[in-house]
Design a protein around this motif. Structure first.
Motif, mmCIF file in Angstrom:
data_model
loop_
_atom_site.group_PDB
_atom_site.id
_atom_site.type_symbol
_atom_site.label_atom_id
_atom_site.label_comp_id
_atom_site.label_asym_id
_atom_site.label_seq_id
_atom_site.Cartn_x
_atom_site.Cartn_y
_atom_site.Cartn_z
ATOM 1 N N SER A 54 0.832 -1.214 0.000
ATOM 2 C CA SER A 54 0.000 0.000 0.000
ATOM 3 C C SER A 54 0.860 1.254 0.000
ATOM 4 O O SER A 54 0.415 2.306 -0.442
ATOM 5 N N ALA A 55 2.131 1.138 0.432
ATOM 6 C CA ALA A 55 3.020 2.314 0.403
ATOM 7 C C ALA A 55 3.715 2.463 -0.948
ATOM 8 O O ALA A 55 4.420 3.435 -1.180
ATOM 9 N N GLY A 56 3.526 1.489 -1.848
ATOM 10 C CA GLY A 56 4.166 1.581 -3.172
ATOM 11 C C GLY A 56 5.620 1.147 -3.169
ATOM 12 O O GLY A 56 6.350 1.407 -4.120
ATOM 13 N N ALA A 57 6.053 0.464 -2.095
ATOM 14 C CA ALA A 57 7.446 -0.010 -2.019
ATOM 15 C C ALA A 57 7.506 -1.459 -2.492
ATOM 16 O O ALA A 57 6.484 -2.164 -2.487
ATOM 17 N N LEU A 58 8.703 -1.907 -2.869
ATOM 18 C CA LEU A 58 8.839 -3.302 -3.286
ATOM 19 C C LEU A 58 8.877 -4.215 -2.067
ATOM 20 O O LEU A 58 9.422 -3.848 -1.029
ATOM 21 N N VAL A 59 8.322 -5.399 -2.191
ATOM 22 C CA VAL A 59 8.412 -6.394 -1.109
ATOM 23 C C VAL A 59 9.776 -7.084 -1.253
ATOM 24 O O VAL A 59 10.392 -7.035 -2.318
ATOM 25 N N PRO A 60 10.277 -7.722 -0.172
ATOM 26 C CA PRO A 60 11.633 -8.279 -0.223
ATOM 27 C C PRO A 60 11.824 -9.305 -1.344
ATOM 28 O O PRO A 60 10.932 -10.096 -1.643
ATOM 29 N N GLY A 128 -10.111 1.580 -7.384
ATOM 30 C CA GLY A 128 -9.945 1.904 -5.973
ATOM 31 C C GLY A 128 -8.735 1.249 -5.341
ATOM 32 O O GLY A 128 -8.749 0.886 -4.171
ATOM 33 N N ARG A 129 -7.649 1.063 -6.108
ATOM 34 C CA ARG A 129 -6.432 0.491 -5.527
ATOM 35 C C ARG A 129 -5.802 1.453 -4.538
ATOM 36 O O ARG A 129 -5.637 2.632 -4.814
ATOM 37 N N ALA A 130 -5.409 0.917 -3.355
ATOM 38 C CA ALA A 130 -4.879 1.775 -2.291
ATOM 39 C C ALA A 130 -3.557 2.420 -2.682
ATOM 40 O O ALA A 130 -3.172 3.447 -2.123
ATOM 41 N N ASP A 131 -2.837 1.811 -3.663
ATOM 42 C CA ASP A 131 -1.524 2.358 -4.013
ATOM 43 C C ASP A 131 -1.583 3.221 -5.270
ATOM 44 O O ASP A 131 -0.596 3.416 -5.940
ATOM 45 N N ASP A 132 -2.750 3.779 -5.591
ATOM 46 C CA ASP A 132 -2.891 4.612 -6.779
ATOM 47 C C ASP A 132 -3.109 6.098 -6.447
ATOM 48 O O ASP A 132 -3.672 6.827 -7.249
ATOM 49 N N THR A 133 -2.702 6.573 -5.268
ATOM 50 C CA THR A 133 -2.812 8.004 -4.977
ATOM 51 C C THR A 133 -1.629 8.730 -5.636
ATOM 52 O O THR A 133 -0.601 8.107 -5.910
ATOM 53 N N PRO A 134 -1.751 10.061 -5.874
ATOM 54 C CA PRO A 134 -0.670 10.764 -6.597
ATOM 55 C C PRO A 134 0.700 10.596 -5.942
ATOM 56 O O PRO A 134 1.695 10.366 -6.644
ATOM 57 N N GLU A 135 0.792 10.674 -4.623
ATOM 58 C CA GLU A 135 2.102 10.583 -3.952
ATOM 59 C C GLU A 135 2.682 9.187 -4.130
ATOM 60 O O GLU A 135 3.873 9.013 -4.389
ATOM 61 N N ILE A 136 1.830 8.168 -3.970
ATOM 62 C CA ILE A 136 2.340 6.795 -4.044
ATOM 63 C C ILE A 136 2.679 6.440 -5.497
ATOM 64 O O ILE A 136 3.656 5.750 -5.760
ATOM 65 N N VAL A 143 10.643 4.181 -7.984
ATOM 66 C CA VAL A 143 11.158 2.826 -7.733
ATOM 67 C C VAL A 143 11.441 2.137 -9.067
ATOM 68 O O VAL A 143 12.463 1.469 -9.242
ATOM 69 N N PHE A 144 10.561 2.341 -10.034
ATOM 70 C CA PHE A 144 10.784 1.717 -11.351
ATOM 71 C C PHE A 144 12.083 2.230 -11.955
ATOM 72 O O PHE A 144 12.921 1.442 -12.409
ATOM 73 N N GLU A 145 12.259 3.561 -11.962
ATOM 74 C CA GLU A 145 13.458 4.123 -12.605
ATOM 75 C C GLU A 145 14.728 3.679 -11.883
ATOM 76 O O GLU A 145 15.720 3.340 -12.516
ATOM 77 N N GLU A 146 14.680 3.664 -10.544
ATOM 78 C CA GLU A 146 15.915 3.399 -9.782
ATOM 79 C C GLU A 146 16.233 1.913 -9.686
ATOM 80 O O GLU A 146 17.380 1.506 -9.777
#
Ligand code: AMP
Length: 189
Positions: A54-60, A128-136, A143-146
């Motif tokens: 939900s924070a838009g980070a990658l899982v391990p 209504g995906r929780a990780d689709d807000t502008p900040e996330i 994350v994709f670019e880096e």
């Protein structure tokens, strides 16, 4: 044949993977969908990754490699897979390349950032995906670019990468992707 479909959030890779699966019969393996279903079912794995997703980070990496590896192997033995959203880091890419069922072709879907953001926010209103807000969304693009862009470079050096311009109608993108698959199949004959 085994295909990995890669692209930033909003590039349409999920839609295109579904279409490619329908056209080829290869099995569609979406790590995002797998993780969302674990979260919805309330499994231990789902509980462990919910905050990151939900924070838009990658899982391990080790967790995702364990989740996809066996399914990719089974799908490959049945005729082929289409990876959607995996691999997303160099460690994941190395695991895939070293596995008994590596990809024969990696397709990168390229879309300008301005188009991506508009598409994702439109999808947010529908799904209504929780990780689709502008900040996330901004974080997921970073994350994709880096973290994920270097994976494309690795696949390019292995001669596996084909790039498809996806700033056009979904039908045209689907045709270009299918064409890339057919060309690789012919090259393998
Ligand atoms: P997606 O539906 O592909 O955009 O994935 C949604 C979210 O699931 C991502 O933002 C990550 O939090 C997580 N995720 C999906 N695939 C991976 C992966 N290969 N490695 C790490 N995290 C992933």
């Amino acid at each position: 044949m085994n295909v990995a479909l890669m692209g930033p959030p909003g590039s349409g890779k999920g839609t295109q993977a579904t279409r490619l699966a329908a056209a080829t019969g290869y099995e569609h393996l979406s790590t995002g969908a797998m993780l969302r279903s674990e979260i919805e079912m309330g499994t231990d794995l789902g509980g462990n990754v919910a905050g990151l997703v939900s924070a838009g980070a990658l899982v391990p990496d080790d967790l995702i490699i364990e989740l996809v590896g066996p399914r990719a192997l089974v799908a490959s033995e049945r005729g082929g897979y289409i990876l959607d959203g995996y691999p997303r880091s160099i460690q994941q890419a190395e695991a895939v390349l070293a596995s008994p069922a590596p990809p024969d072709l990696v397709i990168a879907i390229e879309v300008p950032d301005s188009v991506l953001i508009g598409r994702i926010l439109a999808r947010a209103a529908i799904e209504g995906r929780a990780d689709d807000t502008p900040e996330i969304v901004a974080l997921r693009l970073r994350v994709f670019e880096e973290t994920t862009r270097p994976v494309l470079e690795l696949f390019a050096t292995r001669g596996l990468l084909q790039t498809v311009d996806a700033d056009s109608a979904p039908d045209l993108v689907a045709a270009a992707i299918l064409d890339a698959v057919h060309r690789r199949l012919r090259a393998q004959d």
